[in-house]
Design a protein around this motif. Sequence first.
Motif, PDB file in Angstrom:
ATOM      1  N   THR A 292       1.408   7.675  -5.973  1.00 38.66           N
ATOM      2  CA  THR A 292       0.383   8.722  -5.985  1.00 38.66           C
ATOM      3  C   THR A 292       0.999  10.065  -5.615  1.00 38.66           C
ATOM      4  N   ILE A 293       1.828  10.081  -4.580  1.00 37.30           N
ATOM      5  CA  ILE A 293       2.514  11.311  -4.164  1.00 37.30           C
ATOM      6  C   ILE A 293       3.351  11.856  -5.316  1.00 37.30           C
ATOM      7  N   GLN A 294       4.059  10.977  -5.998  1.00 37.96           N
ATOM      8  CA  GLN A 294       4.910  11.388  -7.120  1.00 37.96           C
ATOM      9  C   GLN A 294       4.088  12.034  -8.238  1.00 37.96           C
ATOM     10  N   ILE A 295       2.934  11.476  -8.515  1.00 38.77           N
ATOM     11  CA  ILE A 295       2.061  12.037  -9.557  1.00 38.77           C
ATOM     12  C   ILE A 295       1.667  13.463  -9.183  1.00 38.77           C
ATOM     13  N   TYR A 296       1.252  13.664  -7.938  1.00 38.99           N
ATOM     14  CA  TYR A 296       0.832  14.993  -7.513  1.00 38.99           C
ATOM     15  C   TYR A 296       2.004  15.973  -7.494  1.00 38.99           C
TER      16      TYR A 296
ATOM     17  N   LYS B 197       1.642  20.223   1.178  1.00 42.47           N
ATOM     18  CA  LYS B 197       0.435  20.572   1.939  1.00 42.47           C
ATOM     19  C   LYS B 197      -0.821  20.238   1.134  1.00 42.47           C
ATOM     20  N   GLU B 198      -0.813  20.597  -0.158  1.00 40.30           N
ATOM     21  CA  GLU B 198      -1.954  20.285  -1.023  1.00 40.30           C
ATOM     22  C   GLU B 198      -2.123  18.774  -1.163  1.00 40.30           C
ATOM     23  N   ILE B 199      -1.000  18.084  -1.317  1.00 38.92           N
ATOM     24  CA  ILE B 199      -1.040  16.624  -1.464  1.00 38.92           C
ATOM     25  C   ILE B 199      -1.601  15.982  -0.205  1.00 38.92           C
ATOM     26  N   LEU B 200      -1.210  16.491   0.958  1.00 40.47           N
ATOM     27  CA  LEU B 200      -1.708  15.943   2.217  1.00 40.47           C
ATOM     28  C   LEU B 200      -3.231  16.031   2.282  1.00 40.47           C
ATOM     29  N   GLU B 201      -3.787  17.163   1.872  1.00 39.85           N
ATOM     30  CA  GLU B 201      -5.243  17.310   1.881  1.00 39.85           C
ATOM     31  C   GLU B 201      -5.906  16.310   0.938  1.00 39.85           C
ATOM     32  N   ILE B 202      -5.317  16.123  -0.222  1.00 38.39           N
ATOM     33  CA  ILE B 202      -5.865  15.175  -1.193  1.00 38.39           C
ATOM     34  C   ILE B 202      -5.782  13.756  -0.646  1.00 38.39           C
TER      35      ILE B 202
ATOM     36  N   ALA C   5       0.840  -1.203   0.000  1.00 39.89           N
ATOM     37  CA  ALA C   5       0.000   0.000   0.000  1.00 39.89           C
ATOM     38  C   ALA C   5       0.874   1.252   0.000  1.00 39.89           C
ATOM     39  N   ASP C   6       2.028   1.176   0.654  1.00 40.53           N
ATOM     40  CA  ASP C   6       2.945   2.318   0.684  1.00 40.53           C
ATOM     41  C   ASP C   6       3.581   2.557  -0.686  1.00 40.53           C
ATOM     42  N   VAL C   7       3.796   1.486  -1.435  1.00 45.15           N
ATOM     43  CA  VAL C   7       4.322   1.622  -2.806  1.00 45.15           C
ATOM     44  C   VAL C   7       3.322   2.434  -3.631  1.00 45.15           C
ATOM     45  N   LYS C   8       2.057   2.055  -3.552  1.00 41.39           N
ATOM     46  CA  LYS C   8       1.001   2.771  -4.295  1.00 41.39           C
ATOM     47  C   LYS C   8       0.902   4.222  -3.830  1.00 41.39           C
ATOM     48  N   ARG C   9       1.004   4.419  -2.530  1.00 42.03           N
ATOM     49  CA  ARG C   9       0.880   5.779  -1.974  1.00 42.03           C
ATOM     50  C   ARG C   9       2.030   6.661  -2.479  1.00 42.03           C
TER      51      ARG C   9
END
Length: 138
Positions: free
Chosen positions: A48-52, A60-65, A41-45
């Motif tokens: 996702t972080i990299q995409i954002y 900060k924006e990524i954290l909200e998403i 799940a951390d790999v996927k996360r």
Amino acid sequence: MKISQLSKKTGVSARSIRYYEKKKLLTAKRLDNDYREFDEADVKRIKTIQIYLELGMSTKEILEILKCHDDYYAYSDSDGFCEEMLEAYEEKRVEIVQQIQSLTAVQQKLDQRIEQMRVRRALMSKVSGSAEQTSKTS
């Protein structure tokens, strides 16, 4: 998996992974020896972080998403969507459109300046060529 394995699997440095954890984008489980432990799940996360991040979003924006994602999956029986995500995407789009407009204006100015310089170069070349012709014929 340990942080080094997660790093290899995602292509993200261990330093970045620690930074994501510091910014609360990622939460590692801790073993008795205080080593971090991650799962798929951390790999996927991280992906996702990299995409954002590639979209130019701040942590900060990524954290909200991500909070929105987490809430959605925690309450997956709801048909709703995360209003914050829509707002964040709309704001980022407006920002990108403004950047494109600004860059387009700069590009147009550069194109004009390049054309002016090429015309001057051509004129200088003609003047130099004419002067050489005049010298040879005299």
